[in-house]
Scaffold this motif. Structure first.
Motif, short mmCIF file in Angstrom:
data_model
loop_
_atom_site.label_atom_id
_atom_site.label_comp_id
_atom_site.label_asym_id
_atom_site.label_seq_id
_atom_site.Cartn_x
_atom_site.Cartn_y
_atom_site.Cartn_z
N ARG A 1 2.04 28.54 8.13
CA ARG A 1 3.17 27.51 8.36
C ARG A 1 4.47 28.31 8.81
O ARG A 1 5.28 28.17 9.31
N PHE A 2 4.69 29.15 7.69
CA PHE A 2 5.94 30.17 7.65
C PHE A 2 5.86 31.47 7.72
O PHE A 2 5.84 32.14 6.91
N PRO A 3 5.39 31.97 9.12
CA PRO A 3 4.92 33.44 9.11
C PRO A 3 6.03 34.56 8.66
O PRO A 3 5.62 35.60 8.17
N ARG A 4 7.45 34.08 8.71
CA ARG A 4 8.26 34.83 8.12
C ARG A 4 8.09 35.23 6.60
O ARG A 4 8.53 36.26 6.17
N LEU A 5 7.62 34.56 5.80
CA LEU A 5 7.28 34.71 4.47
C LEU A 5 6.03 35.54 4.40
O LEU A 5 6.18 36.53 3.42
N LYS A 6 4.97 35.56 5.31
CA LYS A 6 3.96 36.64 5.30
C LYS A 6 4.61 38.01 5.47
O LYS A 6 3.90 38.99 5.04
N GLU A 7 5.54 38.19 6.43
CA GLU A 7 5.99 39.37 6.42
C GLU A 7 6.82 39.94 5.30
O GLU A 7 6.76 41.25 5.50
N ARG A 8 7.51 39.02 4.62
CA ARG A 8 8.12 39.55 3.41
C ARG A 8 7.61 39.24 2.14
O ARG A 8 8.36 39.07 1.11
N PHE A 9 6.25 39.19 2.16
CA PHE A 9 5.40 38.78 1.12
C PHE A 9 5.71 39.30 -0.30
O PHE A 9 5.63 38.67 -1.36
N HIS A 10 5.98 40.75 -0.26
CA HIS A 10 6.16 41.25 -1.57
C HIS A 10 7.47 41.60 -1.82
O HIS A 10 8.02 42.26 -2.76
#
Length: 244
Positions: free
Chosen positions: A129-138
């Motif tokens: 739903r929020f791909p930007r969070l996956k990019e900055r997951f860690h």
């Protein structure tokens, strides 16, 4: 409005010492709907959410969830128990944990759950739903923009698998293009996932566009209520809250 009620405030009054924050407020939130609370600063919008979540005990009246009293002058259901009953809140200011990773911030929303496989599935769904969070997951929460922090706050609430989602000023301090993304996400959360939403917003135009029904709060009282599309054309609402 639908008669299948999920949430109801009946004659609710709330005090901060001698200050009257809410005075005999009546609100009805049907199952599966988006209901907006709009009004100026200090009108009682956030106080209504505090009454719903039990963060403040009401002085009079009752808050009922699925027909059961969760806050009254006699006492209130603790906030952590409400989470187990399907209520999640996205607070004003987002309150992302600054030194925790995005992943761990999101997982904090699932603290009442033990179903590890399904938690992992829900975590992936939030990232879709929020791909930007996956990019900055860690990355740490402190490294995120205001809009990204709001995505984390909404995602964290969704990790609790709520049936009722309360949002306090989700557009506050966020760039317009991110506000539009979050607005689309809220519609999807409601329509696809079937989650009932109570939306508190000073961005009245956005709130009325997203909701099916709305309440206008003024000095702790309900001044107006009705279908959102009707309030959008109400002269009082247009003059005070829609810039025209």
């Amino acid at each position: 409005m639908s008669t299948a009620l999920h949430l109801e405030l009946s004659g609710v009054s709330l005090r901060y010492g001698e200050v009257r924050a809410l005075e005999e407020v009546n609100l009805r939130v049907p199952l599966g709907h988006v209901v907006a609370l709009i009004g100026a600063n200090g009108a009682g919008k956030s106080s209504s959410l505090r009454a719903i979540t039990g963060l403040r005990k009401v002085a009079a009246g009752e808050v009922r969830l699925n027909g059961k009293t969760i806050n009254s002058a006699a006492g209130q259901v603790p906030a952590h128990e409400l989470v187990r009953q399907g209520v999640a809140m996205v607070p004003e200011g987002r309150h992302v944990f600054p030194y925790m990773s995005i992943k761990d911030n999101l997982l904090m929303g699932a603290y009442t759950r033990t179903d590890k496989a399904e938690i992992a599935t829900d975590l992936e769904a939030v990232c879709e739903r929020f791909p930007r969070l996956k990019e900055r997951f860690h990355q740490q929460g402190s490294s995120l923009s205001g809009g990204e922090q709001q995505m984390v706050a909404i995602g964290r609430a969704l990790m609790a698998r709520p049936r009722l989602l309360l949002l306090d000023e989700p557009s506050l301090g966020i760039a317009p293009q991110v506000v539009r993304l979050i607005a689309r996400s809220l519609l999807e959360i409601n329509r696809r996932d079937g989650i009932t939403i109570v939306l508190v917003e000073q961005n009245s135009r956005m709130a009325l566009a997203l909701s099916s029904y709305a309440y206008v709060l003024e000095t702790g009282r309900v001044a107006l209520e009705g279908p959102s599309k009707d309030l959008m054309h109400n002269e009082h609402v247009k003059r005070l809250y829609l810039g025209g």
